[in-house]
Design a protein around this motif. Structure first.
Motif, mmCIF file in Angstrom:
data_model
loop_
_atom_site.group_PDB
_atom_site.id
_atom_site.type_symbol
_atom_site.label_atom_id
_atom_site.label_comp_id
_atom_site.label_asym_id
_atom_site.label_seq_id
_atom_site.Cartn_x
_atom_site.Cartn_y
_atom_site.Cartn_z
ATOM 1 N N ALA A 389 0.829 -1.209 0.000
ATOM 2 C CA ALA A 389 0.000 0.000 0.000
ATOM 3 C C ALA A 389 0.864 1.259 0.000
ATOM 4 O O ALA A 389 0.593 2.206 -0.753
ATOM 5 C CB ALA A 389 -0.932 -0.017 1.215
ATOM 6 N N PHE A 390 1.903 1.280 0.837
ATOM 7 C CA PHE A 390 2.796 2.452 0.919
ATOM 8 C C PHE A 390 3.482 2.697 -0.422
ATOM 9 O O PHE A 390 3.545 3.840 -0.900
ATOM 10 C CB PHE A 390 3.838 2.226 2.008
ATOM 11 C CG PHE A 390 4.759 3.398 2.218
ATOM 12 C CD1 PHE A 390 4.433 4.399 3.115
ATOM 13 C CD2 PHE A 390 5.951 3.499 1.502
ATOM 14 C CE1 PHE A 390 5.282 5.493 3.302
ATOM 15 C CE2 PHE A 390 6.796 4.577 1.677
ATOM 16 C CZ PHE A 390 6.460 5.578 2.588
ATOM 17 N N ALA A 391 3.991 1.636 -1.038
ATOM 18 C CA ALA A 391 4.705 1.782 -2.310
ATOM 19 C C ALA A 391 3.788 2.307 -3.403
ATOM 20 O O ALA A 391 4.187 3.149 -4.225
ATOM 21 C CB ALA A 391 5.309 0.437 -2.719
ATOM 22 N N LEU A 392 2.543 1.837 -3.427
ATOM 23 C CA LEU A 392 1.605 2.276 -4.453
ATOM 24 C C LEU A 392 1.170 3.724 -4.253
ATOM 25 O O LEU A 392 0.991 4.472 -5.210
ATOM 26 C CB LEU A 392 0.374 1.364 -4.456
ATOM 27 C CG LEU A 392 0.607 -0.067 -4.953
ATOM 28 C CD1 LEU A 392 -0.590 -0.948 -4.621
ATOM 29 C CD2 LEU A 392 0.872 -0.084 -6.443
ATOM 30 N N ILE A 393 1.007 4.119 -2.988
ATOM 31 C CA ILE A 393 0.511 5.469 -2.694
ATOM 32 C C ILE A 393 1.600 6.520 -2.851
ATOM 33 O O ILE A 393 1.374 7.593 -3.420
ATOM 34 C CB ILE A 393 -0.076 5.524 -1.266
ATOM 35 C CG1 ILE A 393 -1.309 4.626 -1.170
ATOM 36 C CG2 ILE A 393 -0.442 6.962 -0.880
ATOM 37 C CD1 ILE A 393 -1.802 4.403 0.246
ATOM 38 N N PHE A 394 2.816 6.210 -2.390
ATOM 39 C CA PHE A 394 3.850 7.241 -2.275
ATOM 40 C C PHE A 394 5.001 7.094 -3.260
ATOM 41 O O PHE A 394 5.889 7.951 -3.284
ATOM 42 C CB PHE A 394 4.419 7.255 -0.855
ATOM 43 C CG PHE A 394 3.400 7.602 0.195
ATOM 44 C CD1 PHE A 394 2.918 8.895 0.308
ATOM 45 C CD2 PHE A 394 2.899 6.631 1.050
ATOM 46 C CE1 PHE A 394 1.969 9.224 1.278
ATOM 47 C CE2 PHE A 394 1.962 6.937 2.012
ATOM 48 C CZ PHE A 394 1.489 8.241 2.133
ATOM 49 N N THR A 395 5.037 6.038 -4.061
ATOM 50 C CA THR A 395 6.144 5.866 -5.005
ATOM 51 C C THR A 395 5.596 5.579 -6.395
ATOM 52 O O THR A 395 4.394 5.400 -6.586
ATOM 53 C CB THR A 395 7.076 4.705 -4.585
ATOM 54 O OG1 THR A 395 6.437 3.444 -4.866
ATOM 55 C CG2 THR A 395 7.414 4.778 -3.111
ATOM 56 N N ARG A 396 6.504 5.507 -7.342
ATOM 57 C CA ARG A 396 6.140 5.182 -8.718
ATOM 58 C C ARG A 396 6.535 3.757 -9.088
ATOM 59 O O ARG A 396 6.678 3.416 -10.256
ATOM 60 C CB ARG A 396 6.804 6.165 -9.689
ATOM 61 C CG ARG A 396 6.305 7.596 -9.555
ATOM 62 C CD ARG A 396 6.982 8.516 -10.555
ATOM 63 N NE ARG A 396 6.452 9.851 -10.492
ATOM 64 C CZ ARG A 396 5.395 10.282 -11.178
ATOM 65 N NH1 ARG A 396 4.761 9.444 -11.993
ATOM 66 N NH2 ARG A 396 4.976 11.527 -11.067
ATOM 67 N N ILE A 397 6.732 2.915 -8.092
ATOM 68 C CA ILE A 397 7.094 1.523 -8.364
ATOM 69 C C ILE A 397 5.952 0.859 -9.125
ATOM 70 O O ILE A 397 4.810 0.855 -8.655
ATOM 71 C CB ILE A 397 7.368 0.765 -7.054
ATOM 72 C CG1 ILE A 397 8.565 1.372 -6.329
ATOM 73 C CG2 ILE A 397 7.623 -0.714 -7.342
ATOM 74 C CD1 ILE A 397 8.837 0.761 -4.974
#
Length: 413
Positions: A389-397
């Motif tokens: 969830a964190f990666a999807l919300i705050f990064t462009r991974i």
């Protein structure tokens, strides 16, 4: 060629088809990241609307939603290309598995590497819920709708009637107020009838040919019967893959035992083989409806390898063709109806209902995931949920990277 400019879009669809684990709800969340955030092919509001609309139709809802994204980008031709690129990876895998089912029956090892896919899917759903919140809850009534639909989805998850009922009821509720969106004059557009006629003609011809082949015991009756069975299921099944699979089990494994004496050439798939496919398809990326390629391959297995491959193709076409014809017929009508205030007002409640359905699905998925028992597995499940969830919300991974990491952790841990 005109469609060369859509190659980037089709490439993303193909990658999505190889990495979209977790079922329809997780597919929607991945679409949100890939086709809204990563590449703005549609807006959040459009994606929510497409999803709600497809929930009202029979067939594979996540497949229909993706088909509509292609339709918006390039019309009917790109919509069909999008459908094919999306379903081919999963259908190819499932058809291939029909050749090797005897080697994997009774073994749980094939799912070990996918043990973190469910927590990852929950992380994707959390992302989709947070992303959709500003567009779905704009006032008190839509907030209440989202909460009620979330609770109802959790309590009645998997029931084929629950999602259409929630969406229709929510649209009715927001129509009780006529002040926000006044009725405006609009002219009805022209309806293209060809694809609904094609849908009906295929349905009738398939039924007549299948019954004639059965009564006269044609040599190649099984491929004809197989197409009729899968086309009928794709035309009438509401509720997605969770409803389709028990219907297939009854059609191909349970019912043939009762009619075997009267109809010795009936299509029959062993119960154990069918249940193995039902288990495996959940660990395969792409649409759950791809199980039709697996059952199609097994249905014609006794006719040789080439016919077994043909069975996989027949299963794929039969199950997905009616969904495509229905969505491409009704969506232009839906777009015309949106110009009327009664439908436009309904969209406010419908969008809130879709958000509630995603929230309820998230909690339903999490109820069987080990989280707070103090075990190492529980720790990793929590870490993957929050990390995804964190990666999807705050990064462009990109989503495929997160899928690969989850599978790798499942292999090594």
């Amino acid at each position: 060629m005109l469609y060369l400019r859509h190659l980037e879009f089709l490439k993303l669809v193909f990658i999505h088809g190889l990495t979209a684990f977790g079922g329809p709800q997780a597919h929607l969340a991945m679409m949100m990241k890939t086709f809204v955030k990563q590449r703005p092919y549609v807006t959040e509001q459009e994606l929510m609307e497409y999803t709600a609309f497809c929930q009202l139709l029979p067939g594979a809802s996540s497949t229909q939603t993706l088909t509509l994204i292609g339709f918006k980008r390039g019309g009917p031709v790109l919509a069909i290309l999008t459908l094919l690129v999306w379903i081919l990876p999963a259908c190819t895998i499932m058809c291939a598995l029909s050749f090797f089912v005897e080697y994997i029956e009774g073994s749980s090892r094939h799912t070990d590497i996918f043990k973190f896919i469910v927590p990852m899917a929950a992380g994707f759903l959390i992302f989709a819920c947070i992303s959709s919140l500003p567009y779905s809850v704009k006032n008190l009534i839509t907030g209440v709708i989202a909460v009620i639909t979330a609770i109802a989805t959790f309590l009645f998850f998997g029931k084929p009637y629950i999602v259409p009922i929630l969406i229709i009821a929510s649209g009715i509720v927001t129509n009780l107020s006529r002040k926000r969106i006044p009725q405006t004059d609009t002219k009805p557009g022209k309806i293209r009838w060809w694809n609904i006629w094609l849908f009906a003609i295929i349905f009738i011809i398939a039924g007549v040919l299948s019954e004639t082949a059965r009564k006269n015991d044609w040599t190649y009756r099984k491929p004809i019967n197989l197409f009729e069975h899968t086309y009928r299921m794709g035309s009438l099944v509401f509720g997605g893959g969770n409803v389709l699979m028990p219907i297939m089990y009854e059609q191909f494994s349970v019912r043939p035992e009762a009619v075997k004496n009267k109809n010795p050439n009936v299509i029959q798939i062993g119960k154990k083989e069918m249940l193995t496919g039902i288990g495996i398809v959940r660990a395969v990326p792409g649409p759950v409806f791809s199980i039709a390629s697996y059952s199609g391959g097994l249905a014609l297995k006794d006719m040789g390898p080439s016919m077994q491959i043909l069975g996989g193709v027949i299963g794929m076409i039969g199950i997905f063709l009616p969904s495509a014809l229905l969505v491409l017929f009704f969506f232009p009508i839906w777009n015309m109806l949106k110009k009327y205030a009664v439908i436009y007002r309904s969209l406010e409640g419908i969008n809130a209902a879709v958000l509630g359905i995603m929230i309820g699905s998230t909690f339903y998925i999490l109820k069987d995931v080990i989280l707070f028992d103090g075990s190492t597995l529980g720790f990793w499940n929590i870490a993957i949920i929050l990390g995804s969830a964190f990666a999807l919300i705050f990064t462009r991974i990109p989503p495929p990277i997160l899928v690969a990491v989850s599978i790798a952790l499942g292999y090594f841990l």
